[in-house]
Design a protein around this motif. Structure first.
Motif, mmCIF file in Angstrom:
data_model
loop_
_atom_site.group_PDB
_atom_site.id
_atom_site.type_symbol
_atom_site.label_atom_id
_atom_site.label_comp_id
_atom_site.label_asym_id
_atom_site.label_seq_id
_atom_site.Cartn_x
_atom_site.Cartn_y
_atom_site.Cartn_z
ATOM 1 N N LEU A 70 -1.782 7.014 -7.905
ATOM 2 C CA LEU A 70 -2.216 6.813 -6.516
ATOM 3 C C LEU A 70 -2.372 8.138 -5.777
ATOM 4 C CD1 LEU A 70 0.371 3.982 -5.707
ATOM 5 C CD2 LEU A 70 -1.994 3.676 -6.446
ATOM 6 N N ALA A 71 -2.269 9.231 -6.531
ATOM 7 C CA ALA A 71 -2.177 10.542 -5.879
ATOM 8 C C ALA A 71 -3.505 11.108 -5.405
ATOM 9 C CB ALA A 71 -1.522 11.533 -6.834
ATOM 10 N N SER A 72 -4.619 10.474 -5.711
ATOM 11 C CA SER A 72 -5.895 10.994 -5.239
ATOM 12 C C SER A 72 -6.476 10.009 -4.226
ATOM 13 C CB SER A 72 -6.860 11.174 -6.418
ATOM 14 O OG SER A 72 -8.107 11.664 -5.974
ATOM 15 N N PRO A 73 -6.869 10.418 -3.035
ATOM 16 C CA PRO A 73 -7.044 11.803 -2.584
ATOM 17 C C PRO A 73 -5.787 12.411 -1.969
ATOM 18 C CG PRO A 73 -7.884 10.332 -0.925
ATOM 19 C CD PRO A 73 -7.408 9.458 -2.056
ATOM 20 N N LEU A 74 -4.656 11.654 -1.867
ATOM 21 C CA LEU A 74 -3.433 12.175 -1.275
ATOM 22 C C LEU A 74 -2.675 13.020 -2.281
ATOM 23 C CD1 LEU A 74 -2.210 8.894 0.463
ATOM 24 C CD2 LEU A 74 -3.558 10.739 1.477
ATOM 25 N N ASP A 75 -1.798 13.906 -1.785
ATOM 26 C CA ASP A 75 -0.947 14.656 -2.710
ATOM 27 C C ASP A 75 0.279 13.828 -3.041
ATOM 28 O OD1 ASP A 75 1.087 15.019 -0.705
ATOM 29 O OD2 ASP A 75 -0.079 16.676 0.122
ATOM 30 N N GLY A 76 1.029 14.264 -4.055
ATOM 31 C CA GLY A 76 2.149 13.493 -4.558
ATOM 32 C C GLY A 76 3.226 13.219 -3.537
ATOM 33 N N SER A 77 3.567 14.198 -2.709
ATOM 34 C CA SER A 77 4.630 13.997 -1.716
ATOM 35 C C SER A 77 4.219 12.977 -0.654
ATOM 36 C CB SER A 77 4.985 15.331 -1.051
ATOM 37 O OG SER A 77 3.845 15.891 -0.399
ATOM 38 N N ALA A 78 2.938 12.994 -0.237
ATOM 39 C CA ALA A 78 2.452 12.028 0.751
ATOM 40 C C ALA A 78 2.487 10.623 0.183
ATOM 41 C CB ALA A 78 1.045 12.397 1.201
ATOM 42 N N VAL A 79 2.116 10.481 -1.103
ATOM 43 C CA VAL A 79 2.159 9.174 -1.753
ATOM 44 C C VAL A 79 3.586 8.666 -1.842
ATOM 45 C CG1 VAL A 79 1.790 7.954 -3.930
ATOM 46 C CG2 VAL A 79 0.016 9.471 -3.045
ATOM 47 N N ALA A 80 4.516 9.534 -2.191
ATOM 48 C CA ALA A 80 5.920 9.133 -2.301
ATOM 49 C C ALA A 80 6.463 8.646 -0.966
ATOM 50 C CB ALA A 80 6.749 10.302 -2.829
ATOM 51 N N ARG A 81 6.146 9.375 0.103
ATOM 52 C CA ARG A 81 6.610 8.952 1.435
ATOM 53 C C ARG A 81 5.996 7.616 1.833
ATOM 54 N NH1 ARG A 81 5.845 14.481 2.512
ATOM 55 N NH2 ARG A 81 3.785 14.029 3.452
ATOM 56 N N ALA A 82 4.711 7.449 1.553
ATOM 57 C CA ALA A 82 4.029 6.209 1.918
ATOM 58 C C ALA A 82 4.587 5.033 1.129
ATOM 59 C CB ALA A 82 2.529 6.342 1.671
ATOM 60 N N LEU A 83 4.836 5.232 -0.167
ATOM 61 C CA LEU A 83 5.403 4.158 -0.987
ATOM 62 C C LEU A 83 6.787 3.764 -0.495
ATOM 63 C CD1 LEU A 83 4.317 5.274 -4.570
ATOM 64 C CD2 LEU A 83 3.562 3.209 -3.349
ATOM 65 N N GLY A 84 7.626 4.742 -0.165
ATOM 66 C CA GLY A 84 8.954 4.442 0.346
ATOM 67 C C GLY A 84 8.894 3.645 1.640
ATOM 68 N N SER A 85 7.972 4.003 2.537
ATOM 69 C CA SER A 85 7.829 3.284 3.805
ATOM 70 C C SER A 85 7.322 1.868 3.585
ATOM 71 C CB SER A 85 6.872 4.049 4.723
ATOM 72 O OG SER A 85 6.662 3.355 5.932
ATOM 73 N N LEU A 86 6.343 1.717 2.660
ATOM 74 C CA LEU A 86 5.803 0.381 2.382
ATOM 75 C C LEU A 86 6.884 -0.534 1.804
ATOM 76 C CD1 LEU A 86 2.326 1.327 0.837
ATOM 77 C CD2 LEU A 86 2.731 0.276 3.077
ATOM 78 N N VAL A 87 7.716 -0.023 0.916
ATOM 79 C CA VAL A 87 8.797 -0.828 0.350
ATOM 80 C C VAL A 87 9.797 -1.210 1.441
ATOM 81 C CG1 VAL A 87 10.758 -0.794 -1.243
ATOM 82 C CG2 VAL A 87 8.548 0.109 -1.975
ATOM 83 N N ASP A 88 10.158 -0.244 2.306
ATOM 84 C CA ASP A 88 11.119 -0.520 3.382
ATOM 85 C C ASP A 88 10.604 -1.598 4.332
ATOM 86 O OD1 ASP A 88 12.828 1.349 2.367
ATOM 87 O OD2 ASP A 88 12.201 2.969 3.725
ATOM 88 N N ARG A 89 9.307 -1.643 4.544
ATOM 89 C CA ARG A 89 8.719 -2.590 5.491
ATOM 90 C C ARG A 89 8.324 -3.905 4.829
ATOM 91 N NH1 ARG A 89 4.484 0.677 9.213
ATOM 92 N NH2 ARG A 89 4.456 -1.373 10.208
ATOM 93 N N GLY A 90 8.596 -4.036 3.540
ATOM 94 C CA GLY A 90 8.273 -5.280 2.850
ATOM 95 C C GLY A 90 6.815 -5.423 2.480
ATOM 96 N N LEU A 91 6.052 -4.329 2.547
ATOM 97 C CA LEU A 91 4.635 -4.378 2.225
ATOM 98 C C LEU A 91 4.371 -4.080 0.745
ATOM 99 C CD1 LEU A 91 3.243 -2.505 5.357
ATOM 100 C CD2 LEU A 91 3.165 -4.955 4.909
ATOM 101 N N ALA A 92 5.391 -3.616 0.045
ATOM 102 C CA ALA A 92 5.257 -3.342 -1.388
ATOM 103 C C ALA A 92 6.619 -3.513 -2.037
ATOM 104 C CB ALA A 92 4.715 -1.927 -1.628
ATOM 105 N N SER A 93 6.609 -3.675 -3.354
ATOM 106 C CA SER A 93 7.855 -3.795 -4.110
ATOM 107 C C SER A 93 7.844 -2.778 -5.245
ATOM 108 C CB SER A 93 8.025 -5.207 -4.670
ATOM 109 O OG SER A 93 6.938 -5.537 -5.523
ATOM 110 N N ALA A 94 9.046 -2.320 -5.625
ATOM 111 C CA ALA A 94 9.185 -1.340 -6.709
ATOM 112 C C ALA A 94 9.882 -2.008 -7.883
ATOM 113 C CB ALA A 94 9.978 -0.131 -6.232
ATOM 114 N N ALA A 95 9.279 -1.921 -9.067
ATOM 115 C CA ALA A 95 9.883 -2.501 -10.263
ATOM 116 C C ALA A 95 11.028 -1.628 -10.755
ATOM 117 C CB ALA A 95 8.823 -2.643 -11.354
ATOM 118 N N ARG A 96 11.902 -2.209 -11.554
ATOM 119 C CA ARG A 96 13.011 -1.457 -12.120
ATOM 120 C C ARG A 96 12.458 -0.299 -12.956
ATOM 121 N NH1 ARG A 96 17.338 -4.943 -15.251
ATOM 122 N NH2 ARG A 96 17.410 -5.787 -13.122
ATOM 123 N N PRO A 97 13.061 0.883 -12.836
ATOM 124 C CA PRO A 97 12.539 2.040 -13.584
ATOM 125 C C PRO A 97 12.482 1.775 -15.082
ATOM 126 C CG PRO A 97 14.188 2.733 -11.976
ATOM 127 C CD PRO A 97 14.217 1.241 -12.017
#
Length: 365
Positions: free
Chosen positions: A55-82
């Protein structure tokens, strides 16, 4: 052009940067998402179970990580077990379930803003008219009239007076709506509310219940047989009345400011208020101390304002014959030969103190 050619996706996968999305690229920010959250969520919708690097294009990796963390916190996305190698895969939540509540909240906020804009528009119109010295304004359409009537009542400082005939034309603001919108708020501010209503309103159980609630709140309601026009007066400084009372099409109303016409309208209200019978709701303590049963006091009170036996029965949820039987029993108890004598006795005996006071006032007028 394929996803592989753009560098934003894999062959065979929908491209989140398709032309149709370019038009709507920032719409989700209207629901409170940041631009990065918007972009990453859109990518996740098209690419379930993606890892952050995908998901890193066109965003950089750190921006994607922050966005994913926020989406999970808000219930807009889920993270599978590593996975064993530590890779975490993300999946977008259902747009209907995740974005629906945000959309409803924003819709409710916009509705409140719309109401505020309408109120400010009416206040601006009133202020401009007052500044220009125009004695009369003309309002067209039910929406404009409704907004002005509510705005007038919300700005009332001391008193609101109304004449409410039982016209068979669509009302721009019903008893029920007005009661729900502004009555309690006005009473809480200490505004005196006085109304004159036609007796026909009391024959409608729903309206009669609203009127009883108004009296219980401390409003003063007078009942009469016939009123010439619908009228609202606020603080004796502005009045609202229909230009064509019987018009069923697009209604037109007049807003009258401090003039001789307003003085005449105030006198018209006071005359009808003084002539009518007061509607009363006795408190529980008075009811227990009264010499007659509570239900009989209610029957006599409704009889006193001119309701028929059938109308009294409908309002109190009783049978027609039950009302007649209780009235005959009361007449026998007090020795009244006619219902008029029963009403006179009830007023003099203090069964209906508000009506007794009103009768005395009328005799002295």
């Amino acid at each position: 052009m394929t996803g592989a050619e753009t560098g934003h996706g894999e062959p065979g996968c929908p491209d989140a940067a398709a032309p149709r999305d370019l038009v709507d690229m920032s719409l989700l920010t209207l629901l409170g998402l940041g631009p990065d959250e918007d972009a990453v969520y859109r990518l996740l919708v098209d690419r379930p179970d993606s890892e952050p690097d995908a998901l890193a294009s066109p965003l950089d990796g750190s921006a994607v990580a922050r966005a994913l963390g926020s989406l999970v916190d808000r219930g807009l996305a889920s993270a599978a077990r590593p996975e064993p190698d530590g890779t975490v895969r993300y999946r977008a939540a259902s747009p209907v379930l995740a974005l629906g509540p945000l959309l409803e909240a924003r819709r409710a906020a916009l509705h409140r803003v719309e109401s505020l804009v309408g109120d400010l528009t009416e206040r601006h119109r009133a202020a401009q008219s007052h500044a220009s010295g125009a004695p009369v304004e003309v309002l067209s359409g039910p929406a404009a009239i409704r907004r002005r009537l509510l705005s007038m009542q919300r700005q009332a400082r001391t008193e609101v007076c109304t004449l409410v005939p039982a016209r068979h034309v669509p009302a721009v603001l019903s008893f029920e709506d007005n009661h729900e919108e502004v009555d309690s708020e006005m009473m809480d501010r200490g505004v005196t509310v006085r109304s004159v209503v036609e007796r026909e309103w009391l024959e409608q159980p729903a309206t009669a219940a609203v009127l009883a609630s108004c009296v219980a709140q401390g409003q003063h309601i007078s009942v009469t047989d016939r009123l010439p026009i619908k009228l609202a007066i606020v603080d004796r400084r502005v009045a609202l009345l229909p230009l064509y009372p019987e018009r069923e099409a697009e209604p037109v109303a007049l807003v009258v400011h401090r003039t001789g016409l307003l003085t005449a309208l105030v006198s018209l209200f006071e005359e009808h208020f003084a002539k009518g019978w007061r509607l009363s709701v006795s408190g529980t303590e008075e009811e227990h101390e009264a010499p007659v049963a509570v239900i009989d006091r209610q029957i006599v009170a409704l009889l006193h304002v001119g309701l028929t036996d059938a109308a009294i029965a409908r309002q109190l949820g009783m049978g027609h014959r039950t009302v007649q039987r209780r009235l005959h029993a009361l007449m026998d108890e007090v020795g009244a030969a006619t219902r008029f004598q029963l009403g006179w006795y009830a007023a003099r005996a203090g069964w209906l103190p508000d009506i007794a006071d009103n009768s005395g006032a009328q005799k002295g007028s």
